[in-house]
Design a protein around this motif. Sequence first.
Motif, mmCIF file in Angstrom:
data_model
loop_
_atom_site.group_PDB
_atom_site.id
_atom_site.type_symbol
_atom_site.label_atom_id
_atom_site.label_comp_id
_atom_site.label_asym_id
_atom_site.label_seq_id
_atom_site.Cartn_x
_atom_site.Cartn_y
_atom_site.Cartn_z
ATOM 1 N N UNK A 133 0.784 -1.231 0.000
ATOM 2 C CA UNK A 133 0.000 0.000 0.000
ATOM 3 C C UNK A 133 0.810 1.272 0.000
ATOM 4 N N UNK A 134 2.106 1.179 -0.324
ATOM 5 C CA UNK A 134 2.964 2.359 -0.356
ATOM 6 C C UNK A 134 2.951 2.972 -1.752
ATOM 7 N N UNK A 135 1.879 3.674 -2.073
ATOM 8 C CA UNK A 135 1.813 4.392 -3.341
ATOM 9 C C UNK A 135 1.048 5.685 -3.123
ATOM 10 N N UNK A 136 1.161 6.584 -4.049
ATOM 11 C CA UNK A 136 0.514 7.885 -3.952
ATOM 12 C C UNK A 136 -0.592 7.949 -4.994
ATOM 13 N N UNK A 137 -1.821 7.653 -4.546
ATOM 14 C CA UNK A 137 -2.977 7.612 -5.447
ATOM 15 C C UNK A 137 -2.702 6.716 -6.650
ATOM 16 N N UNK A 138 -2.059 5.582 -6.379
ATOM 17 C CA UNK A 138 -1.800 4.606 -7.428
ATOM 18 C C UNK A 138 -0.456 4.758 -8.111
ATOM 19 N N UNK A 139 0.245 5.864 -7.887
ATOM 20 C CA UNK A 139 1.568 6.076 -8.478
ATOM 21 C C UNK A 139 2.620 5.494 -7.542
ATOM 22 N N UNK A 140 3.556 4.757 -8.105
ATOM 23 C CA UNK A 140 4.514 3.980 -7.326
ATOM 24 C C UNK A 140 5.906 4.595 -7.442
ATOM 25 N N UNK A 141 6.525 4.848 -6.299
ATOM 26 C CA UNK A 141 7.889 5.370 -6.297
ATOM 27 C C UNK A 141 8.872 4.235 -6.551
ATOM 28 N N UNK A 142 9.759 4.437 -7.531
ATOM 29 C CA UNK A 142 10.776 3.440 -7.868
ATOM 30 C C UNK A 142 12.030 4.187 -8.303
ATOM 31 N N UNK A 194 7.053 6.628 -15.928
ATOM 32 C CA UNK A 194 6.524 5.791 -17.006
ATOM 33 C C UNK A 194 5.195 5.183 -16.578
ATOM 34 N N UNK A 195 4.490 4.616 -17.538
ATOM 35 C CA UNK A 195 3.254 3.894 -17.235
ATOM 36 C C UNK A 195 3.264 2.552 -17.951
ATOM 37 N N UNK A 196 2.558 1.593 -17.362
ATOM 38 C CA UNK A 196 2.373 0.278 -17.974
ATOM 39 C C UNK A 196 0.892 -0.068 -17.899
ATOM 40 N N UNK A 207 -3.824 1.523 -15.714
ATOM 41 C CA UNK A 207 -2.481 2.005 -16.050
ATOM 42 C C UNK A 207 -1.744 2.311 -14.750
ATOM 43 N N UNK A 208 -0.619 1.645 -14.527
ATOM 44 C CA UNK A 208 0.185 1.886 -13.337
ATOM 45 C C UNK A 208 1.345 2.809 -13.685
ATOM 46 N N UNK A 209 1.532 3.808 -12.842
ATOM 47 C CA UNK A 209 2.576 4.804 -13.059
ATOM 48 C C UNK A 209 3.710 4.577 -12.060
ATOM 49 N N UNK A 210 4.934 4.596 -12.565
ATOM 50 C CA UNK A 210 6.138 4.460 -11.749
ATOM 51 C C UNK A 210 6.934 5.754 -11.881
#
Length: 250
Positions: A133-142, A194-196, A207-210
């Motif tokens: 659950x560590x994401x920001x409104x679905x955007x993932x820090x990588x 980016x998004x996938x 669509x997942x955003x990194x």
Amino acid sequence: MDKIADHLPALSRASLLRALTWRTSLSSRKENHARIWDHIFKNDKWIVKVLQIKNGDNGAPVPCLVGSQLQKFYYGSPQRVFLALLVNDWTGDVNCLRKTFFDSLRDYEVVEKDSIIRLKGSGILLHIADAIGRNDEGWISMEDPSQLFRRRGSRLSTQAIYYNEEVLHEIGQTDIGGIDGRSMKKKKAVRDICSIKLKFREGLPVYRVFISPRKKVKVVNLQSLDENGRDWVTHWRIARRHEREWWTNN
């Protein structure tokens, strides 16, 4: 025995096959799928809880592995593989399952807190931020999203596999978004953000955003409509002078 294994969930199937020392007439696809998840989890308690989460018509979560080295892993070579474990949870309920998640994992060591672990038995590097659950409104820090992709010429690709399917999905350039106009050399177009295009449990697109915490360029969001008419931020362009960052431009 093979008929029983054929109808079991991946981790239950893996436990049975391990007891049989993996001697089976099951299709290689079913066996490979079971083996992948068995490398990561010692039991299915967390996965079962994730698959019990409902989200109406908006798309329910499902465990999913993404990475350009997934095919190598799928065919039996997990060493030195970097993968992202996603759940595509739009309810927030997965955040309450953190203890169950860590208790379900095989032996691991923390590489980056709340971000990356290394599975001791296989050496797999697993990005887990979305799974806890560590994401920001679905955007993932990588740190470097580009490591999720393989580049051939000017085209990018990656792979995904879902817990509820045995198919290894190839994801091509049309389902990958980055910063428009940036070079594909050294995967620069997807290094900062980016998004996938993936999917929820029912098959609905997501669509997942990194995004890299080291991102230095200012960008403007660009949206796309999925096949169901839903808007997603899927790619970006460099913000012009005096233009506000993240402003959405359709």
